[in-house]
Enzyme design. Structure first.
Site, PDB file in Angstrom:
ATOM      1  N   GLU A  33       0.831  -1.202   0.000  1.00 18.77           N
ATOM      2  CA  GLU A  33       0.000   0.000   0.000  1.00 18.77           C
ATOM      3  C   GLU A  33       0.872   1.261   0.000  1.00 18.77           C
ATOM      4  OE1 GLU A  33      -3.659   1.920   2.643  1.00 18.77           O
ATOM      5  OE2 GLU A  33      -2.256   0.526   3.592  1.00 18.77           O
ATOM      6  N   LYS A  50      -9.556   2.411  -2.175  1.00 25.09           N
ATOM      7  CA  LYS A  50      -9.734   1.829  -0.844  1.00 25.09           C
ATOM      8  C   LYS A  50     -11.154   2.093  -0.346  1.00 25.09           C
ATOM      9  CE  LYS A  50      -7.199   1.731   3.569  1.00 25.09           C
ATOM     10  NZ  LYS A  50      -5.943   2.203   4.203  1.00 25.09           N
ATOM     11  N   CYS A  76      -5.723  -2.738   2.174  1.00 25.88           N
ATOM     12  CA  CYS A  76      -5.431  -2.655   3.604  1.00 25.88           C
ATOM     13  C   CYS A  76      -6.632  -2.895   4.511  1.00 25.88           C
ATOM     14  CB  CYS A  76      -4.768  -1.315   3.914  1.00 25.88           C
ATOM     15  SG  CYS A  76      -3.945  -1.296   5.541  1.00 25.88           S
TER      16      CYS A  76
END
EC number: 3.5.1.6
Length: 384
Positions: free
Chosen positions: A119, A196, A233
């Site tokens: 990430e 994300k 994540c």
């Protein structure tokens, strides 16, 4: 909390357990034993020169009569930042480009078809600081920024799909920042991007100071080597996030991350493995390495004293399969490349055994969730 001095769970087990016990413990922790890949000697020599760990494992499926094996080699890259966080922005980006180029060249020697970086790989994970400059200067265009152009060259030169998670600046929509993964085809063309979906607000994870939840849904990318998705994540903590990528057809879901030992290390070996089992797909969990020190102290409203580092990023990247097997993790303390040979036929084979999609009762949950999000919803609680 253990930092760099503790190398890996696997090393600890191998050091202290007799072989029969070790085999049983690994069976429970990792599922069936995986065959180590016979990677080229020159790849190990190059990894040694460049000072990063190299491991390789194979996931195998049963032989079928009508379908040939669908073999794909994936590469997971974990690394620390090579320069201090207070070095000039351009120098940091260039140093990271050089580092990744060296690792990708070894991945190419190992026959990797799809590679994924960690990430926000082009920068320190500075979102703990809540400072805007210089950290927002690392943001780039997902379509034609310098990092995307760099990755396009890597992809075309090595016939390799590249998944490049960056801090994106969207100049077409008011220069808004996003936590984004760019997917580049092995032809060198930008296949697309994903953002994300879930943004943490816990401890030093002050990310919503910079960007908000993604707005692109759960895209799945059809590559020459299989259908892939990227669950960035914090999204790994949300089972429905994994589910939607799977429903959209993902066979491999990458989880590029930046997470620290004090918060999540006990969760790390479980979540991506559980997602692989629940969704009949392969999952690839990737974490960065090391401690990143920032010029100014910061706090996060959690009662802790002001500090200048986020905590220890513990690496430990691994691949998990739908049959519950998984690779050992990479080191907690070193840069590394994990190569995994996958037979995508395993996804359907496990699906046929467990039938989680068939027995999922999605229509029931869709109906109940649609009611649960209404402002006048009352939970179904039965009382005497």
């Amino acid at each position: 909390m253990a930092g760099a001095e503790w190398k890996s769970l696997e090393e600890c087990l191998e050091k202290h357990l007799p072989l029969p016990d070790l085999q049983e413990v690994k069976r429970v922790l990792y599922g069936k034993e995986l065959r180590k890949l016979d990677l080229p000697r020159e790849a190990f020599e190059a990894a040694s020169r460049e000072d990063f760990e190299l491991q390789g494992y194979a996931f195998e499926a049963a032989e079928e009569q009508l379908r040939r094996p669908r073999i794909v080699h994936v590469g997971l890259v974990q690394n620390r930042i090579p320069l201090p966080a207070n070095a000039p922005v351009a120098e940091q980006v260039s140093a990271l480009h050089r580092r990744i180029k060296a690792i990708v060249e070894v991945a190419a020697m190992c026959g990797v078809n799809i590679i994924c970086f960690q990430e926000a790989w082009t920068m320190p994970f500075a979102f703990c600081t809540r400072e805007k400059l210089p950290w927002t200067e690392f943001a780039e265009s997902a379509e034609d920024g310098p990092t995307t152009r760099f990755c396009q060259k890597l992809a075309k030169n090595h016939d390799m799909v590249v998944v490049s998670p960056i801090l994106e600046r969207d100049s077409e929509h008011g220069d808004v920042l996003w936590n984004t993964a760019v997917v580049i085809s092995n032809s060198g063309a930008v296949l697309g991007k994903t953002r994300k979906n879930h943004i943490p607000r816990v401890g030093d994870f002050n990310e919503s100071t910079y960007y908000m939840e993604g707005n692109l849904g759960h895209p799945v990318f059809q590559t020459q080597f299989g259908r892939i998705a990227v669950n960035i994540c914090y999204g790994r903590h949300h089972p429905l996030n994994w589910l939607m990528y799977s429903i959209n057809g993902a066979e491999i879901i990458f989880n590029p991350s930046a997470t620290i030992g004090a918060l999540s290390e006990s969760l790390w070996p479980i979540e991506a493995r559980n997602a692989a089992i629940a969704n009949h797909c392969f999952t690839c969990a990737i974490n960065r390495v090391g401690t990143e020190h920032f010029p100014n102290e910061f706090t996060s409203g959690d009662g802790k004293k002001a500090h200048q580092d986020f905590g220890y990023f513990y690496g430990s990247s691994y691949v998990a399969a739908p049959d519950s097997s998984r690779t050992p993790g990479l080191s907690r303390s070193r840069d590394g490349l994990l190569v995994a040979k996958l037979d995508l036929n395993l996804c359907q084979q496990v699906n046929d055994v467990w039938n989680f999609k068939m027995t999922g009762r999605y229509e029931m949950y869709a109906r109940e969730l649609a009611e649960a999000v209404k402002s006048n919803y009352s939970p179904t609680i039965v009382k005497e």
